[in-house]
Structures are given as C-alpha cells and as structure tokens.
Design a protein around this motif. Structure first.
Motif, PDB file in Angstrom:
ATOM      1  N   TRP A   1      23.137  36.894 -35.392  1.00  0.00           N
ATOM      2  CA  TRP A   1      22.889  38.098 -34.285  1.00  0.00           C
ATOM      3  C   TRP A   1      24.381  38.208 -33.491  1.00  0.00           C
ATOM      4  N   GLU A   2      24.955  37.021 -33.103  1.00  0.00           N
ATOM      5  CA  GLU A   2      25.992  37.078 -32.222  1.00  0.00           C
ATOM      6  C   GLU A   2      27.287  37.818 -33.136  1.00  0.00           C
ATOM      7  N   MET A   3      27.210  37.531 -34.244  1.00  0.00           N
ATOM      8  CA  MET A   3      28.322  38.120 -35.097  1.00  0.00           C
ATOM      9  C   MET A   3      28.189  39.655 -35.224  1.00  0.00           C
ATOM     10  N   THR A   4      26.945  40.039 -35.372  1.00  0.00           N
ATOM     11  CA  THR A   4      26.872  41.441 -35.547  1.00  0.00           C
ATOM     12  C   THR A   4      27.062  42.024 -33.990  1.00  0.00           C
ATOM     13  N   ARG A   5      26.583  41.409 -33.052  1.00  0.00           N
ATOM     14  CA  ARG A   5      27.138  42.230 -31.745  1.00  0.00           C
ATOM     15  C   ARG A   5      28.598  42.222 -31.361  1.00  0.00           C
ATOM     16  N   LEU A   6      29.233  41.584 -32.060  1.00  0.00           N
ATOM     17  CA  LEU A   6      30.821  41.613 -31.947  1.00  0.00           C
ATOM     18  C   LEU A   6      31.407  42.833 -32.473  1.00  0.00           C
ATOM     19  N   GLY A   7      30.627  43.506 -33.628  1.00  0.00           N
ATOM     20  CA  GLY A   7      31.278  44.757 -34.165  1.00  0.00           C
ATOM     21  C   GLY A   7      32.205  44.547 -34.940  1.00  0.00           C
ATOM     22  N   HIS A   8      33.186  45.550 -35.048  1.00  0.00           N
ATOM     23  CA  HIS A   8      34.183  45.755 -36.014  1.00  0.00           C
ATOM     24  C   HIS A   8      35.273  44.473 -36.056  1.00  0.00           C
ATOM     25  N   ARG A   9      36.231  44.533 -36.993  1.00  0.00           N
ATOM     26  CA  ARG A   9      37.136  43.541 -37.042  1.00  0.00           C
ATOM     27  C   ARG A   9      38.490  43.935 -36.069  1.00  0.00           C
ATOM     28  N   HIS A  10      38.620  42.755 -35.147  1.00  0.00           N
ATOM     29  CA  HIS A  10      39.584  42.719 -34.313  1.00  0.00           C
ATOM     30  C   HIS A  10      40.106  41.530 -33.871  1.00  0.00           C
ATOM     31  N   PRO A  11      41.307  41.371 -33.699  1.00  0.00           N
ATOM     32  CA  PRO A  11      42.039  39.845 -33.633  1.00  0.00           C
ATOM     33  C   PRO A  11      41.438  39.047 -32.622  1.00  0.00           C
ATOM     34  N   ASP A  12      40.664  39.851 -31.327  1.00  0.00           N
ATOM     35  CA  ASP A  12      40.206  39.043 -30.088  1.00  0.00           C
ATOM     36  C   ASP A  12      38.619  38.867 -30.635  1.00  0.00           C
ATOM     37  N   ARG A  13      38.050  39.305 -31.668  1.00  0.00           N
ATOM     38  CA  ARG A  13      36.412  39.084 -31.703  1.00  0.00           C
ATOM     39  C   ARG A  13      36.490  37.505 -31.846  1.00  0.00           C
ATOM     40  N   LEU A  14      37.163  36.984 -32.334  1.00  0.00           N
ATOM     41  CA  LEU A  14      37.013  35.388 -32.723  1.00  0.00           C
ATOM     42  C   LEU A  14      36.702  34.652 -31.416  1.00  0.00           C
ATOM     43  N   ILE A  15      37.765  34.767 -30.494  1.00  0.00           N
ATOM     44  CA  ILE A  15      37.713  34.475 -28.951  1.00  0.00           C
ATOM     45  C   ILE A  15      36.697  34.866 -28.145  1.00  0.00           C
ATOM     46  N   GLN A  16      35.808  35.925 -28.414  1.00  0.00           N
ATOM     47  CA  GLN A  16      34.861  36.458 -27.828  1.00  0.00           C
ATOM     48  C   GLN A  16      33.418  35.862 -28.396  1.00  0.00           C
ATOM     49  N   THR A  17      33.670  34.988 -29.322  1.00  0.00           N
ATOM     50  CA  THR A  17      31.973  34.709 -29.938  1.00  0.00           C
ATOM     51  C   THR A  17      31.558  33.455 -29.030  1.00  0.00           C
ATOM     52  N   ASN A  18      30.199  33.552 -29.216  1.00  0.00           N
ATOM     53  CA  ASN A  18      29.675  32.418 -28.502  1.00  0.00           C
ATOM     54  C   ASN A  18      28.693  31.734 -29.943  1.00  0.00           C
ATOM     55  N   LEU A  19      29.451  31.377 -30.985  1.00  0.00           N
ATOM     56  CA  LEU A  19      28.824  30.789 -32.189  1.00  0.00           C
ATOM     57  C   LEU A  19      28.606  29.262 -31.721  1.00  0.00           C
ATOM     58  N   ASP A  20      27.474  28.775 -32.482  1.00  0.00           N
ATOM     59  CA  ASP A  20      27.294  27.461 -32.287  1.00  0.00           C
ATOM     60  C   ASP A  20      27.467  26.490 -33.671  1.00  0.00           C
ATOM     61  N   HIS A  21      27.749  25.218 -33.419  1.00  0.00           N
ATOM     62  CA  HIS A  21      27.761  24.306 -34.464  1.00  0.00           C
ATOM     63  C   HIS A  21      28.917  24.529 -35.208  1.00  0.00           C
ATOM     64  N   GLY A  22      30.050  25.240 -34.548  1.00  0.00           N
ATOM     65  CA  GLY A  22      31.369  25.147 -35.384  1.00  0.00           C
ATOM     66  C   GLY A  22      31.935  23.924 -36.142  1.00  0.00           C
ATOM     67  N   VAL A  23      32.550  24.183 -37.368  1.00  0.00           N
ATOM     68  CA  VAL A  23      33.028  23.137 -38.029  1.00  0.00           C
ATOM     69  C   VAL A  23      34.470  23.433 -38.383  1.00  0.00           C
ATOM     70  N   LEU A  24      35.321  22.670 -38.221  1.00  0.00           N
ATOM     71  CA  LEU A  24      36.956  22.746 -38.552  1.00  0.00           C
ATOM     72  C   LEU A  24      37.224  22.096 -39.574  1.00  0.00           C
ATOM     73  N   VAL A  25      38.066  22.876 -40.448  1.00  0.00           N
ATOM     74  CA  VAL A  25      38.327  22.010 -41.717  1.00  0.00           C
ATOM     75  C   VAL A  25      39.873  22.672 -42.386  1.00  0.00           C
ATOM     76  N   GLU A  26      40.848  21.975 -42.736  1.00  0.00           N
ATOM     77  CA  GLU A  26      41.962  22.360 -43.174  1.00  0.00           C
ATOM     78  C   GLU A  26      41.959  22.126 -44.864  1.00  0.00           C
ATOM     79  N   THR A  27      42.480  22.773 -45.273  1.00  0.00           N
ATOM     80  CA  THR A  27      42.723  23.115 -47.037  1.00  0.00           C
ATOM     81  C   THR A  27      44.210  23.235 -47.189  1.00  0.00           C
ATOM     82  N   ASP A  28      44.372  22.704 -48.556  1.00  0.00           N
ATOM     83  CA  ASP A  28      45.720  23.080 -49.138  1.00  0.00           C
ATOM     84  C   ASP A  28      45.652  23.233 -50.712  1.00  0.00           C
TER      85      ASP A  28
END
Length: 475
Positions: free
Chosen positions: A269-296
C-alpha cells in the motif's frame, strides 16, 4: 468512472487487494545457492563472512561504507536517508535461526543469492558480446522500440540511447580531459531498461533449484532475457516486476546495491501511495523490513514474486534479467493487476498479459490451493473489471478479453467432467446482487465451492457472465 474518484473514494477497495501471503513451504531457504556446494564455488553462506574474494560486501555496515565513498550528491542524500530509516537487514539475517531471525521472514518466500555459474550455459557472455547483441537489437527495433530510456528524474528520453551506452563505460578521469562528461554523469545518469535480447537464450538458464520448487508457465521455463544498461550513479526507483519472479545478474565490472522489501500489505500500500516513478520517491517511503544486498558478476539474485526493490549502480555496466511466471504467484499477480486497474487503468496492458499467463498456469496446477487462489482472486477482480466494462473498460480488456475468457472456459470444461453441472445455489446468486457491495466487501466469505458439482455453472453465471457480457448503449 474516473481514476481520481477511485483514489478518493475506493481506498478500502484498493487496500483489500493487499492481503498477507500464505506461509511459504520452505521459509528457511538458504541465502546462497550454487549447486552441490556453496563452498566448492567460492561462496560461503556463513554469517561471519563480510565479503567474498571479489570484494563484494555482505553486511549492512559494509554496504553503507560503499555509499559513503560515492561522489554523487544524490548518493549522499540517499545514504543519509538509509541511516535514518528503521532497521536494515542483510541476507544473512534472513537465514539465521533463533531469536535473531526476523519474525516476518517466516511467512513468505525469501530472496536468494546464487553463484553466477548456475545461470550461464555453457559459458558467461562477455561485455563485448552483450554490447554487440544489444546494438543489433536496437538497430532491429529502431522503428518500434520495446525498450525504455530514462534520466535520473524518471523522464523518458528515447533519443539518449547512445548516451546511455557511452555512460556505462565512463570512469572518473585522471585529468581535466573528460571532466565535463563525468560531471554530466553525476548530475544525470541515463539508463536503458528492458532491451529484449533473444540471442541470450543460448547463454542463460534459470537456476536449477527453482524448477523443482515452482511450476512455471512453460517447461522448460520460457526465457525472455532482457538487458539493462546502467551507468554508475544510476538509481532505479522502488517497483515490482508485475508479480513475476526476478532473476538478475551483473556482467563485467557492473556492481549494484539492492534495496529490498517483502510484499507485506503495508509495504504494498505504501508503494502505491507514492505514485509514479521519481528519484525522490525512494526517500519518501515508509517501507518496513528493508534488506540491503550488493551483487556483482560473481553472484546473481533471485527475488520471489511481489518483492519490492530498488537498485543503485556503483559500477556501470550491463544487468541481465529473466522474469519467469510461476503458478504459485497467482495471488500476488492478481493483486498487482487489481491495484493497477484501480490506480492506472489506462496502463494495464503488461499486467493483464502477465495475469493471463499466470492464470492459465495456475488453473492447470495439480495443487488444489493454487487453483483456490486463482478462483478467489477472480471473485475479487471480476467486480472491479465490471466497473470498467463500458468505455475505458472495453479498452482495458480489448482483444485480450476473448483470451482471458477462453482460459476460464477451458478450466470450467475440465471441472464439468468431474460431476453434474447443477444450477447455482440461491444464496450464491444473492451474493453478487449488489455490485457496489461486492466491490467494497473485503472480508466476505468464500462464494465458490470447488467441490460442488454445480461449481462450473455457478462460476460461469455469477462470476464470468457479468464481466464478459456485451453492454448495449442506450438510444
């Protein structure tokens, strides 16, 4: 019915499509898959290891240190946002046992890393080979391109294809020559997405551990490999790949940091609330349980259907992606199509195609629960399609309406062979008398009994006919 009206008055409908997923049959799936032995391929799933021999960071602290070293001002803003967010997890955190294991990780499929060797067949493609194949496809589709090109602001820039390919090879200049181009890259990286490269079918395969676990829409799974050309500093905002499985692998020098979130009802629901693609949408999120991964290039990643993700490229290059459709994902596929239908009804072609493919696979499954999910999903989706049946709604289904109905009719014919096709029960007919009530109900008891001999006729009459019947205009 206008979209802005739906946004104001049908929030409860939209929220209802984001139901918690059922527990995954294998919630303790290991973090790194590399065939018979992770150790034999140079990758360890030990929680004590913080990086591999190629320098890939695996702990949250080490990944944050990578962002600290980035020169792009946007990356510094992103790092500040990450540090201020709620707790972040690493892949190791998801696979640990005991009290340290996050409780939300027990109820859903988890992302997995896999050794690059399990996707390449018979050998890895080189950067030069990918470059040549990509250029061939771009020239072939010059008049009708299927790929997309975006700048950092999320604006389409179809004339910047050459810039995207030039930027992926840029490195910080050692002198003033090339400084202007480097500054342009920092300010506005150009990314090319979803370039279909059919010749890659000869070089890639789905990780073998997935096929015994998931029932794909084709056997062997239909490979539709695509390529993203992503320069350093490129940010791909939060998104879901239409309910498909995601298998991705960097090529050459390309390195990425992935931001992942599980498909909880709150996150969707939080993602839908944010609307269309924009580079500041990521920092406006209130998403829970984030996971950080690096790949190569040594380690690819598999994201189960529905996982939200964003990426930041820390070394430019190509990313290969495969997105098969699994019957087990019909619930999330249906939910995603339902959400797009309400929020972006004029832009549902892709999600409708995925829904039809997923539905066809699910209805042919030997697992009763998957069929149950497909039927229950249509009971929620059908009334929403009926709202849009006239005007714009006809455009939503279009010619695909015939294909969609044929999928259901094939299933019902097979079910009819199991027993006498009796008339629907009276109370079931009353269940959909009031269309608005059926749309707004979010906790209604199941209407359909798959074991009832009268199920095919009931489903055809109550759940299919109202959606596919021809509307007659007045006057």
């Amino acid at each position: 019915m206008r979209v802005d009206y739906l946004r104001r008055h049908c929030l409860t409908v939209h929220a209802s499509v984001f139901r918690p997923l059922r527990p995954h049959p294998n919630p303790t799936a290991i973090a790194v898959e590399s065939g018979p032995s992770s150790q034999a391929n140079g990758i360890s799933s030990s929680t004590n290891e913080t990086s591999n021999s190629n320098g890939r960071r695996t702990t949250v602290a080490d990944i944050l240190s990578v962002l600290d070293q980035q020169e792009n001002p946007w990356n510094r803003i992103l790092l500040k946002w990450i540090r201020e967010r709620k707790q972040w997890y690493s892949m190791d955190d998801l696979t640990t046992t005991g009290d340290a294991r996050p409780s939300w990780a027990d109820s859903r499929p988890l992302p997995r890393l896999f050794n690059a060797e399990v996707i390449w067949h018979p050998r890895p493609a080189t950067n030069a080979e990918l470059w040549e194949a990509a250029m061939t496809e771009i020239r072939r589709g010059a008049m009708n391109p299927t790929y997309q090109v975006y700048n950092l602001m999320g604006e389409r820039c179809k004339d910047e294809v050459a810039t995207a390919f030039r930027q992926i090879h840029l490195r910080r200049p050692e002198d003033e020559e090339g400084e202007d181009e480097w500054i342009d890259l920092q300010r506005n990286p150009i990314t090319l997405f979803n370039l279909a490269v059919p010749t890659l079918k000869q070089s890639v395969q789905i990780p073998t551990y997935l096929e015994p676990e998931l029932q794909f829409d084709q056997h062997p799974p239909a490979l539709r490999p695509s390529v993203n050309a992503t320069p350093k500093f490129a940010l791909v905002d939060v998104h879901i790949d239409l309910g498909m499985e995601v298998v991705s692998l960097c090529v050459g020098r390309c390195r990425k940091i992935w931001f992942l979130w599980p498909p909880t009802s709150g996150n969707l629901w939080e993602m839908t609330r944010l609307g269309h693609r924009h580079p500041d949408r990521l920092i406006q999120t209130n998403l829970d349980h984030g996971v950080l991964v690096e790949t190569d290039r040594t380690v690819g990643i598999h994201l189960p259907a529905g996982w939200l993700h964003a990426t930041l490229t820390i070394e430019g290059g190509f990313l290969i992606g495969i997105t098969p459709i699994a019957a087990e994902s019909i619930d999330i596929i249906t939910n995603y199509f339902s959400s797009e239908l309400l929020m972006s009804p004029s832009d549902t072609d892709e999600s409708l195609n995925v829904y039809i493919r997923g539905l066809r696979t699910a209805l042919r499954s030997a697992k009763p629960q998957i069929i149950r999910d497909a039927v229950d999903g249509w009971s929620r989706l059908g009334p929403r399609l009926q709202v849009f049946k006239t005007g714009r709604g006809n455009k939503i289904l279009g010619d695909k309406g015939k294909e969609l109905r044929a999928v259901w009719e094939d299933f019902l014919l097979r079910r009819s062979a199991l027993g006498e096709d009796l008339a629907p029960r009276e109370e079931e007919e009353e269940d959909v008398t009031n269309l608005l009530e059926s749309i707004m109900a979010t906790t209604k008891e199941r209407c359909c009994d798959l074991d009832d001999p009268g199920f095919p006729k009931h489903f055809r009459t109550v759940h299919l006919a109202p959606v596919f019947s021809v509307s007659r205009s007045r006057g």
